[in-house]
Design an enzyme around this catalytic site. Structure first.
Site: not given
Ligand code: THU
Length: 160
Positions: A62, A64, A73, A75, A115
């Site tokens: 991830n 941010e 994210c 994924e 996701c």
């Protein structure tokens, strides 16, 4: 009027030792990917690793952003990495793990709604299930045969 029920089954392993060596290795790679997480706001690191049919493993974590909704994210980063590959091979399995500063670390992580939708796009495209291995630091591992079971009635290209 009729009623239709949708349900799914998953395998719950109580320890990583119960999994195949291949799955154990993939979970390890997802945990290694935690080291690449940039999560100064949530302090919730997520790592993901995908095994392709040709044996290659790719990772994501991830990322941010001070503008919170701009966060990616693990994924999503993984899928972006995958789409940049020169030679594609279908995604066989994705392992996801996490490490949180906020307490619980052993309950398996589950992909968020966006996701699931993004994973569903790739599963639909490759016409082969993507097996999911969802984990924490220790404790149970959830194995789900595909993305479709956790996103029933998904909107996909056939819906357009
Ligand atoms: N996160 C993921 O990386 N994957 C998910 O499926 C759920 C949430 C990240 C986003 C954010 O950086 C942190 O976890 C807390 O929501």
């Amino acid at each position: 009027m009729q009623i239709k029920s949708i349900s799914f089954s998953m395998k719950i392993y109580s320890s990583i030792d119960e999994l195949s060596i291949e799955s154990q290795e993939l979970i390890l790679q997802a945990k290694n990917a935690l080291g690449k997480s940039y999560s100064p706001y949530s302090h919730f690191k997520v790592g993901a690793a995908a095994q392709l049919n040709d044996g290659r493993i790719i990772i994501g974590s991830n990322q941010e952003n001070a503008a919170y909704p701009a966060t990616l994210c693990a994924e999503q980063v993984l899928l972006a990495n995958y789409s940049c590959l020169e030679k594609k091979s279908a995604i066989k399995t994705i392992a996801v793990s996490y490490l949180s500063n906020n307490g619980e670390n052993n309950h398996p992580v589950t992909p968020c709604g966006i996701c699931r939708q993004m994973l569903s796009e790739y599963e639909n495209l490759q016409q082969e299930n993507i097996m999911l291995l969802l984990t924490g630091q220790s404790g149970a591992i959830w194995e789900i045969t595909g993305v479709n079971p956790i996103l029933p009635l998904a909107f996909n290209s056939n819906s357009l």
